[in-house]
Design an enzyme around this catalytic site. Structure first.
Site, PDB file in Angstrom:
ATOM      1  N   ARG A   1       0.784  -1.471   0.024  1.00 55.45           N
ATOM      2  CA  ARG A   1      -0.075   0.035   0.122  1.00 55.45           C
ATOM      3  C   ARG A   1       0.777   1.323  -0.017  1.00 55.45           C
ATOM      4  O   ARG A   1       0.244   2.104   0.271  1.00 55.45           O
ATOM      5  CB  ARG A   1      -1.043  -0.147   1.264  1.00 55.45           C
TER       6      ARG A   1
ATOM      7  N   LYS B   1       2.662  11.321 -11.482  1.00 55.11           N
ATOM      8  CA  LYS B   1       1.578  10.488 -12.262  1.00 55.11           C
ATOM      9  C   LYS B   1       2.369   9.140 -12.531  1.00 55.11           C
ATOM     10  O   LYS B   1       3.522   9.276 -13.113  1.00 55.11           O
ATOM     11  CB  LYS B   1       1.382  11.063 -13.376  1.00 55.11           C
TER      12      LYS B   1
ATOM     13  N   GLU C   1       8.813  18.124 -25.123  1.00 57.77           N
ATOM     14  CA  GLU C   1       8.423  18.582 -23.721  1.00 57.77           C
ATOM     15  C   GLU C   1       8.866  19.428 -23.063  1.00 57.77           C
ATOM     16  O   GLU C   1       8.300  20.394 -22.386  1.00 57.77           O
ATOM     17  CB  GLU C   1       8.543  17.261 -22.698  1.00 57.77           C
TER      18      GLU C   1
ATOM     19  N   LYS D   1       7.042  22.891 -14.083  1.00 56.60           N
ATOM     20  CA  LYS D   1       6.142  21.801 -13.684  1.00 56.60           C
ATOM     21  C   LYS D   1       5.734  21.740 -12.284  1.00 56.60           C
ATOM     22  O   LYS D   1       4.769  21.499 -11.734  1.00 56.60           O
ATOM     23  CB  LYS D   1       6.598  20.487 -14.451  1.00 56.60           C
TER      24      LYS D   1
ATOM     25  N   GLU E   1      -4.780  17.156 -10.803  1.00 58.13           N
ATOM     26  CA  GLU E   1      -5.277  17.526 -11.914  1.00 58.13           C
ATOM     27  C   GLU E   1      -6.658  17.774 -11.881  1.00 58.13           C
ATOM     28  O   GLU E   1      -7.581  17.261 -12.724  1.00 58.13           O
ATOM     29  CB  GLU E   1      -5.034  16.452 -13.197  1.00 58.13           C
TER      30      GLU E   1
ATOM     31  N   ARG F   1      -3.265  22.028 -13.430  1.00 58.19           N
ATOM     32  CA  ARG F   1      -2.351  20.929 -13.964  1.00 58.19           C
ATOM     33  C   ARG F   1      -2.587  20.335 -15.365  1.00 58.19           C
ATOM     34  O   ARG F   1      -1.712  19.821 -16.096  1.00 58.19           O
ATOM     35  CB  ARG F   1      -2.468  19.653 -12.832  1.00 58.19           C
TER      36      ARG F   1
ATOM     37  N   ASN G   1      -0.918  19.287 -20.271  1.00 58.04           N
ATOM     38  CA  ASN G   1      -1.470  18.295 -21.323  1.00 58.04           C
ATOM     39  C   ASN G   1      -1.177  19.054 -22.808  1.00 58.04           C
ATOM     40  O   ASN G   1      -1.945  18.578 -23.560  1.00 58.04           O
ATOM     41  CB  ASN G   1      -2.701  17.679 -21.139  1.00 58.04           C
TER      42      ASN G   1
ATOM     43  N   HIS H   1      -1.315  17.302 -25.913  1.00 62.30           N
ATOM     44  CA  HIS H   1      -1.428  15.776 -25.411  1.00 62.30           C
ATOM     45  C   HIS H   1      -2.929  15.210 -26.059  1.00 62.30           C
ATOM     46  O   HIS H   1      -3.066  13.996 -26.178  1.00 62.30           O
ATOM     47  CB  HIS H   1      -1.238  15.465 -24.214  1.00 62.30           C
TER      48      HIS H   1
ATOM     49  N   HIS I   1      -1.833  11.809 -27.886  1.00 63.36           N
ATOM     50  CA  HIS I   1      -2.271  10.528 -27.226  1.00 63.36           C
ATOM     51  C   HIS I   1      -3.176  10.006 -28.471  1.00 63.36           C
ATOM     52  O   HIS I   1      -2.999   8.589 -28.592  1.00 63.36           O
ATOM     53  CB  HIS I   1      -2.848  10.669 -25.915  1.00 63.36           C
TER      54      HIS I   1
ATOM     55  N   HIS J   1       6.465   8.982 -27.940  1.00 64.59           N
ATOM     56  CA  HIS J   1       5.542   9.790 -27.331  1.00 64.59           C
ATOM     57  C   HIS J   1       5.826  11.330 -27.597  1.00 64.59           C
ATOM     58  O   HIS J   1       4.883  12.029 -27.924  1.00 64.59           O
ATOM     59  CB  HIS J   1       5.368   9.595 -25.940  1.00 64.59           C
TER      60      HIS J   1
END
Length: 607
Positions: free
Chosen positions: A359, A381, A423, A464, A474, A478, A482, A485, A489, A504
């Site tokens: 956990r 993330k 990026e 960032k 997000e 945040r 993206n 993206h 994506h 990517h």
């Protein structure tokens, strides 16, 4: 053969033996190196391609002498065949089509002769017939150069017929936009910089030696690996630290050189007495794992290594299960460390495992790609992919420390370095127009100089970190991260995450240009801003159009369907990050689907 990329001042590649100084016994004697390169050429010519002013003739002459091969210049042969008529006069009297036909025939003749170093004109490699002949009879080497470098050089001579216009800078940029996607097909690439010619010859020879090490006896095998290389001793670099301010869960991002060797000291500082499970992929394990393990063992840290296959395929449920089980089998406890050594795939997968095992175990990121150093290793993330889309299963789980070693980029394929650079550019486009302008002026340095890389990575991480501190999970700002993206994506999903076709960062590059062009279509920003973004990304060799993706056949409806699988879809509505200008991005919700479909149709058709 191995595809090689040399770019001023750093070694980047899949073969650590590419640097002669790194081989047992020290430097390779010049004649031994020349003999090895000639042997790997297998009786073929070394064909130099690139833009006007890239140094094909000036460097090529010295390179030929160094290799013990004759030097041939296709343009000089054309002039000789025209009884000494200069090329601008041939263009003026007979036209460009006539010149290109002469060029095609001359290159064919030279390639049919004895092996040589052959310099070709800037437009020669654009001809499909010539490229086929070069592939059959030669090994192509591209002298890649930035716009500002080329412009300075060609202005000194003023004898380039294609630049006899009122705006030579714009014409040069247009030619680069047209030609660089084709030049990227070359077997070897070397960044042409404003350094003494002999330094460029040394860097080129080193790249050729590295290529020769990986060249098989048969010339029929393709599938090259690009990398940057140089024998220039690196200068000392001062580290920078960026704090991610999340209260009790705050952590540092340390950016600098030689950090892999110092990792043991840093882990002993944040987790005294802890054991460490290192998760990495097979490529990074070969190149970086020994250094990291030595550092940890020197600090008295018990380690275990878990190695996965490279690529997006490892971000899957089966691999996630195996990693979790091996962490448990190694008896890693909650206060021990799960460390990700690698790029974004390894970081995302390892972070999700660290979040899940017991956990939540202590997590450290040691990113080895530019993309991971500026993006995926920062902000918490984590996740894996599913057939429905990318990163749809995962968790927000912050690391305890991030160590971004710019020396680790020395084993990064140039294609991946470029992808990471997309990026970096993103941060300038979100909210820092001054940073974007800095990148426009310093792109060559970021690719060539460790200190410039530290600066670019630090600015990106700081940007960032600031956004993550405001909106960790997000729910608001945040989402700005993206930018590009939603498009990117979708493109990745439609090529089924096939890295041969699209990685990517390349999807992000196309997405950034698409986001700005869509913003211009909606009247939010100027088309000039969109074109400026596209020019900069193309300048460093990134794709900027959907049609740049090899084998693209999907239509606008397929793109839309892929977009609706994105994590940013809310109640069936698409969310875009759009822009009112460079450095002025914002979250846009409720965009009409028909407007998106119409834009995608035009973008897919755009040549």
């Amino acid at each position: 053969m191995s595809k090689v990329q040399a770019i001023g001042g750093q070694m980047i590649g899949g073969h650590s033996t590419g640097d002669p100084a790194a081989r047992p016994g020290g430097q390779t004697p010049p004649e031994d190196g020349a003999r090895a390169i000639r042997g790997a050429l297998l009786g073929r010519s070394l064909v130099l391609v690139g833009m006007m002013g890239s140094g094909k003739t000036s460097i090529g002459q010295r390179l030929a002498q160094r290799l013990g091969l004759p030097f041939k210049d296709a343009d000089a042969e054309i002039v000789a065949a025209a009884a000494g008529m200069p090329i601008p006069d041939i263009f003026a009297k007979y036209g460009e089509a006539h010149f290109r036909d002469c060029e095609r025939r001359v290159i064919a003749r030279l390639l049919a002769g004895e092996p040589c170093v052959l310099a070709t004109g800037g437009g020669a490699f654009m001809d499909e017939t010539t490229r086929s002949r070069v592939k059959e009879r030669g090994v192509s080497l591209w002298f890649d150069a930035a716009h500002d470098v080329l412009l300075r050089r060609v202005r000194r001579k003023g004898d380039r017929p294609l630049l006899q216009t009122s705006d030579p800078a714009a014409v040069l940029r247009r030619l680069m936009d047209e030609r660089y996607p084709v030049y990227r097909q070359a077997d070897i690439a070397v960044l042409s910089r404003d350094v003494p010619h002999e330094a460029m010859v040394e860097e080129t020879v080193t790249a050729l030696l590295a290529w020769a090490v990986g060249a098989p006896e048969s010339a029929t095998t393709q599938g090259f690996t690009r990398f940057m290389t140089s024998r220039t001793p690196p200068a000392p670099v001062e580290s920078q630290t960026v704090e991610v301010g999340l209260g009790e869960r705050a952590y540092d991002i340390i950016i600098g050189a030689g950090l892999l060797e110092q990792t043991g000291e840093h882990l002993a500082r944040i987790a005294p007495g802890a054991a460490c499970a290192i998760v990495t992929d097979a490529n990074v394990a070969r190149l970086q794992l020994p250094v990291l393990r030595h550092s940890l063992e020197k600090a008295g840290i018990r380690t275990t290594s878990i190695i996965v296959e490279p690529g997006e395929g490892s971000k899957s449920f089966p691999v996630f299960q195996r990693v979790c089980e091996e962490i448990l089998e190694a008896r890693i406890e909650r206060r021990d460390i799960v460390l990700a050594l690698g790029g974004g795939v390894v970081g995302d997968l390892t972070g999700f495992a660290a979040a899940s095992v017991r956990r939540g175990s202590r997590f450290v990121q040691v990113p080895t790609t530019l993309l991971a150093q500026v993006d995926s290793s920062v902000g918490g993330k984590t996740g894996i992919n599913t057939p429905q889309g990318k990163n749809l299963v995962g968790a927000f789980y912050q690391p305890s420390l991030v160590l971004a070693d710019v020396d680790a980029l020395a084993t990064l394929p140039l294609r991946e370095f470029r992808a990471g650079y997309a990026e970096v550019v993103k941060y300038g486009l979100i909210d820092d127009a001054f940073f974007f302008e800095w990148l426009e002026n310093n792109a060559s340095a970021v690719f060539a100089d460790r200190a410039a890389r530290v600066e670019a990575i630090s600015v990106s991480c700081r940007s960032k970190a600031k956004i993550v501190a405001r909106d960790e999970t997000e729910q608001g700002d945040r989402a700005l991260l993206n930018l590009g993206h939603t498009f990117g994506h979708a493109l990745e999903r439609l090529v089924h995450y096939d890295s041969e076709r699209l990685v990517h960062g390349e999807g992000v590059a196309i997405g950034l240009v698409s986001a700005f062009r869509f913003s211009a279509r909606l009247g939010l920003c100027s088309l000039q801003d969109a074109e400026r973004v596209g020019r900069h990304l193309a300048r460093v060799g990134l794709p900027t159009r959907i049609r740049d993706i090899p084998g693209w056949r999907d239509d606008a409806d397929a793109m839309l369907d892929a977009m609706f699988q994105d994590k940013k879809v809310e109640r069936g509505a698409l969310t875009f990050i759009l822009a009112r200008g460079i450095g002025r991005s914002f979250v846009a919700k409720g965009i009409e689907v028909d407007a998106v479909r119409s834009f995608l149709k035009d973008e897919i058709a755009r040549e």
